[in-house]
Design a protein around this motif. Structure first.
Motif, short mmCIF file in Angstrom:
data_model
loop_
_atom_site.label_atom_id
_atom_site.label_comp_id
_atom_site.label_asym_id
_atom_site.label_seq_id
_atom_site.Cartn_x
_atom_site.Cartn_y
_atom_site.Cartn_z
N ARG A 9 0.84 -1.20 0.00
CA ARG A 9 0.00 0.00 0.00
C ARG A 9 0.87 1.25 0.00
NH1 ARG A 9 -4.89 -1.22 4.20
NH2 ARG A 9 -5.64 -3.05 3.10
N PRO A 10 0.48 2.23 -0.80
CA PRO A 10 1.25 3.48 -0.79
C PRO A 10 1.05 4.22 0.53
CG PRO A 10 -0.68 3.67 -2.19
CD PRO A 10 -0.63 2.25 -1.74
N GLU A 11 2.09 4.83 1.00
CA GLU A 11 2.03 5.58 2.26
C GLU A 11 2.82 6.87 2.14
OE1 GLU A 11 3.59 3.12 5.36
OE2 GLU A 11 1.71 2.01 5.58
N THR A 12 2.40 7.86 2.90
CA THR A 12 3.10 9.13 3.01
C THR A 12 3.10 9.52 4.48
OG1 THR A 12 2.34 9.82 0.82
CG2 THR A 12 3.16 11.55 2.29
N THR A 13 4.23 9.96 4.99
CA THR A 13 4.29 10.42 6.36
C THR A 13 3.96 11.90 6.40
OG1 THR A 13 5.98 8.78 6.90
CG2 THR A 13 5.76 10.64 8.40
N ALA A 14 3.05 12.25 7.30
CA ALA A 14 2.68 13.66 7.51
C ALA A 14 3.33 14.11 8.81
CB ALA A 14 1.17 13.81 7.59
N TYR A 15 3.97 15.26 8.78
CA TYR A 15 4.66 15.82 9.94
C TYR A 15 3.87 17.01 10.47
CZ TYR A 15 8.34 12.90 8.10
OH TYR A 15 9.05 11.82 7.64
N VAL A 16 3.59 16.99 11.76
CA VAL A 16 2.77 18.01 12.40
C VAL A 16 3.60 18.76 13.42
CG1 VAL A 16 0.71 18.43 13.81
CG2 VAL A 16 0.70 16.60 12.10
N ARG A 17 3.52 20.09 13.39
CA ARG A 17 4.17 20.94 14.39
C ARG A 17 3.09 21.80 15.03
NH1 ARG A 17 9.60 23.95 15.19
NH2 ARG A 17 10.11 21.77 15.10
N ILE A 18 3.01 21.74 16.35
CA ILE A 18 2.05 22.54 17.09
C ILE A 18 2.69 23.89 17.39
CG2 ILE A 18 0.62 22.68 19.17
CD1 ILE A 18 -0.09 20.40 17.13
N ILE A 19 2.03 24.96 16.97
CA ILE A 19 2.56 26.31 17.14
C ILE A 19 1.97 26.99 18.36
CG2 ILE A 19 2.67 28.59 16.07
CD1 ILE A 19 2.64 27.13 13.36
N GLN A 20 0.66 26.80 18.55
CA GLN A 20 -0.01 27.50 19.64
C GLN A 20 -1.17 26.66 20.14
OE1 GLN A 20 -2.07 31.20 18.61
NE2 GLN A 20 -0.91 32.16 20.26
N GLN A 21 -1.44 26.77 21.43
CA GLN A 21 -2.54 26.02 22.03
C GLN A 21 -3.22 26.91 23.07
OE1 GLN A 21 -1.29 23.08 24.98
NE2 GLN A 21 -2.36 21.56 23.75
N SER A 22 -4.53 26.91 23.06
CA SER A 22 -5.28 27.69 24.05
C SER A 22 -6.43 26.84 24.58
CB SER A 22 -5.84 28.98 23.42
OG SER A 22 -6.72 29.60 24.34
N TRP A 23 -6.31 26.42 25.82
CA TRP A 23 -7.39 25.64 26.43
C TRP A 23 -8.60 26.53 26.68
CZ3 TRP A 23 -6.84 20.81 25.63
CH2 TRP A 23 -5.57 20.24 25.62
N GLN A 24 -8.37 27.82 26.96
CA GLN A 24 -9.48 28.73 27.20
C GLN A 24 -10.36 28.88 25.95
OE1 GLN A 24 -6.24 29.49 27.84
NE2 GLN A 24 -6.24 29.35 30.07
N ARG A 25 -9.74 29.00 24.79
CA ARG A 25 -10.48 29.14 23.53
C ARG A 25 -10.82 27.78 22.91
NH1 ARG A 25 -6.87 32.92 19.98
NH2 ARG A 25 -5.39 31.49 20.85
#
Length: 87
Positions: free
Chosen positions: A6-22
């Motif tokens: 099966r073809p596969e591609t790796t996706a890379y995720v970077r979290i820049i900002q997080q707000s639990w209040q919003r």
């Protein structure tokens, strides 16, 4: 077809900002030659992905990843997941 072929591609995720209040996480995702910015509004289950070029390729798999992982993600963190397609 076996999973080895099966073809596969790796996706890379970077979290820049997080707000639990919003109830929001912002970040970037890169897969193959594509790069997007996203906002995940986890209280409402709403995902915004920009730019529109190639968005259909990443929208659903990114949404699943974020739903499963949102409480474990931290700003500055780098994560990855596998797409079951070749981009």
């Amino acid at each position: 077809m076996s999973s080895q072929h099966r073809p596969e591609t790796t996706a890379y995720v970077r979290i820049i900002q997080q707000s639990w209040q919003r109830g929001q996480i912002e970040g970037e995702v890169t897969a193959a030659n594509y790069q997007w910015r996203f906002q995940w509004h986890f209280r409402h289950g709403r995902l915004l992905v920009q730019p529109s070029l190639g968005r259909a390729l990443i929208y659903e798999p990114l949404g699943r990843f974020l739903e499963l992982s949102d409480y474990q993600l931290e700003p500055g963190g780098d994560y990855e997941f596998t797409l079951r397609s070749q981009l």
